[in-house]
Enzyme design. Sequence first.
Site, mmCIF file in Angstrom:
data_model
loop_
_atom_site.group_PDB
_atom_site.id
_atom_site.type_symbol
_atom_site.label_atom_id
_atom_site.label_comp_id
_atom_site.label_asym_id
_atom_site.label_seq_id
_atom_site.Cartn_x
_atom_site.Cartn_y
_atom_site.Cartn_z
ATOM 1 N N LYS A 173 0.838 -1.196 0.000
ATOM 2 C CA LYS A 173 0.000 0.000 0.000
ATOM 3 C C LYS A 173 0.879 1.254 0.000
ATOM 4 C CE LYS A 173 -1.976 2.821 2.981
ATOM 5 N NZ LYS A 173 -2.005 3.997 2.113
ATOM 6 N N GLU A 248 9.484 2.152 10.895
ATOM 7 C CA GLU A 248 10.480 3.218 10.817
ATOM 8 C C GLU A 248 9.701 4.521 10.906
ATOM 9 O OE1 GLU A 248 13.774 2.505 10.608
ATOM 10 O OE2 GLU A 248 13.778 4.637 11.073
ATOM 11 N N CYS A 282 13.067 11.596 6.732
ATOM 12 C CA CYS A 282 13.172 11.202 8.147
ATOM 13 C C CYS A 282 14.592 11.453 8.643
ATOM 14 C CB CYS A 282 12.742 9.758 8.349
ATOM 15 S SG CYS A 282 13.528 8.636 7.226
ATOM 16 N N GLU A 381 9.308 16.610 15.444
ATOM 17 C CA GLU A 381 9.623 16.544 14.022
ATOM 18 C C GLU A 381 8.663 17.438 13.235
ATOM 19 O OE1 GLU A 381 8.822 12.787 11.911
ATOM 20 O OE2 GLU A 381 10.833 13.008 11.067
HETATM 21 P P1 ADP Z 1 3.027 10.217 6.402
HETATM 22 O O1 ADP Z 1 2.304 11.471 6.763
HETATM 23 O O2 ADP Z 1 4.513 10.324 6.496
HETATM 24 O O3 ADP Z 1 2.558 9.585 5.136
HETATM 25 P P2 ADP Z 1 1.447 8.358 7.911
HETATM 26 O O4 ADP Z 1 1.844 7.595 9.120
HETATM 27 O O5 ADP Z 1 0.239 9.195 7.986
HETATM 28 O O6 ADP Z 1 2.742 9.197 7.567
HETATM 29 O O7 ADP Z 1 1.281 7.385 6.674
HETATM 30 C C1 ADP Z 1 2.238 6.405 6.321
HETATM 31 C C2 ADP Z 1 1.529 5.283 5.590
HETATM 32 O O8 ADP Z 1 0.684 4.604 6.518
HETATM 33 C C3 ADP Z 1 0.612 5.760 4.467
HETATM 34 O O9 ADP Z 1 0.625 4.807 3.416
HETATM 35 C C4 ADP Z 1 -0.735 5.803 5.154
HETATM 36 O O10 ADP Z 1 -1.813 5.709 4.266
HETATM 37 C C5 ADP Z 1 -0.642 4.566 6.042
HETATM 38 N N1 ADP Z 1 -1.586 4.563 7.163
HETATM 39 C C6 ADP Z 1 -2.215 5.626 7.734
HETATM 40 N N2 ADP Z 1 -3.047 5.219 8.713
HETATM 41 C C7 ADP Z 1 -2.945 3.866 8.798
HETATM 42 C C8 ADP Z 1 -3.540 2.853 9.625
HETATM 43 N N3 ADP Z 1 -4.419 3.150 10.564
HETATM 44 N N4 ADP Z 1 -3.174 1.563 9.413
HETATM 45 C C9 ADP Z 1 -2.248 1.246 8.478
HETATM 46 N N5 ADP Z 1 -1.671 2.147 7.662
HETATM 47 C C10 ADP Z 1 -2.001 3.444 7.805
#
Ligand code: ADP
Length: 489
Positions: A173, A248, A282, A381
């Site tokens: 994903k 990470e 990061c 951050e």
């Molecule tokens: P960033 O803002 O750096 O993208 P996020 O943690 O919001 O950080 O998102 C990182 C990834 O995790 C994205 O692919 C996002 O869609 C996914 N993601 C967000 N919420 C969830 C969740 N509840 N479970 C699994 N994956 C998630």
Amino acid sequence: MQTGSYINGKWFHPNSERLVRNVNPADPKDVIAEFPAATAQDVRAAIDAATAAFPLWKNTPGPERGRVLWRAVNLARARLEDIARTMTREEGKILKEARGETLKGISLLEFFAGEGYRMHGKTMPSEVRDTFTYTIRRPLGVVGLITPWNFPWALPVWKIAPALVAGNTIVFKPAELTPATASLLVEIFEEAGLPPGVLNMVVGSGSVVGNAIVDAPETRAISFTGSNQVGNALYQQAAKLNKKVTCEMGGKNAIVILPDADLDKAVNAIIGGAFGSTGQRCTATSRVLAAPQVKQTLLERLTERASKLKVGPGLDESSEMGPAVDEKQWKTDLSYIEIARGEGAQLVVGGNVPENSNGGYFVQPTIFDGVKPHMRIFQEEVFGPVLAVGVAQDLQEAIHFSNAVEFGLTTSIFTQDINNVLRYVEDVETGMVHVNEPTIGGEAQLPFGGSKNTGVGEREMAEEGLNFFTELKTVFINYGGTGERSMIR
Ligand code: ADP
């Protein structure tokens, strides 16, 4: 370029109302693609496809699996410019950085292609006479890979390449903000001859698609890169289901400048580390801890350089820093600038939206001086082009301040003194340490990752990255004909 999701070797547009809207952050009127988001049903279909494909892929010899990666290397090289331009258009980073990231992903593919020949176990002498004992590495099965938007090419590669070469099948994903680069990667693997079902991509929201991947009983391991908020919840959820996890997450990386530092090199390293990729790494340099003897000179030179950086659309070859990735990140950057001002840090350069932004999510390269450890701008951050400068009286204080945050990803020290270097390397609480170079960067053959609240689970890339996607089997072969195993010793 394909849009939508990719399951069992087929591209399709899911049947859902919600749309993924992919826009250019330098010019949000430029819509790259719009297509229906994947749903939990699509994740189910992807997991079923990956489960069905596993026996074939697992039983394909490692070197043969590696050859698919080699073909991907050649295809990616031939499409380098297309990948880089797509990445710049949807993520915003300047073309030079996008080309560099593409090459980094290619190195990772090369490294892991070779790993198809290795995946070694160990042989060790047994306690028991006439017994041969050894370990073998085996794939886990279906694995879930969840990636953020800031490295839309290299980051998926550094999870997909080891997972594939180890013999796993994948539900991937990508971030919803950067599906086009991810689609190019999947297209390349398809063209490289990966059998249907081995790599499946579902493009949708984290809360629906990401959660469904973590919750599915079949996913044996989850590799996640993203925010602490999401990563912490995901880790807990996966732990309940006894899954292997690597997360990470955040960083607040310091660069220490001692009195004997080569300031020319230090200035280059800080500017590149703080404002490269618009601070959206990061590993970005977000704190400078300077010796009092050099702080003022350093600050003046940093200010001069930052004020001259050309901020503009990444597709314009003359731009030196692109926009924030979207409106949300742009607002976060601007709000941290207000927070830093409010808590008494001194703004020395930047702090605003540049003129002629034309609706793009641009922020000026920004530097704050007088930053103290209790301030939020020291601790949290930002993920934007905002650099915090403060003083550390001596090496001991520099180590103390470097460590006085919840994160532990990377750091750097500038000095010519080997004793100071080794003391710093020993005492600093980060997963990676640089000496006389920027805080950024990783190499395919070297483990990547952090300690404390930055990361849990195995390091990524390198042999460690491959180990995460395998499990060990310990084998005992008794060739003495007694069929006995002494349990006494
Ligand atoms: P960033 O803002 O750096 O993208 P996020 O943690 O919001 O950080 O998102 C990182 C990834 O995790 C994205 O692919 C996002 O869609 C996914 N993601 C967000 N919420 C969830 C969740 N509840 N479970 C699994 N994956 C998630």
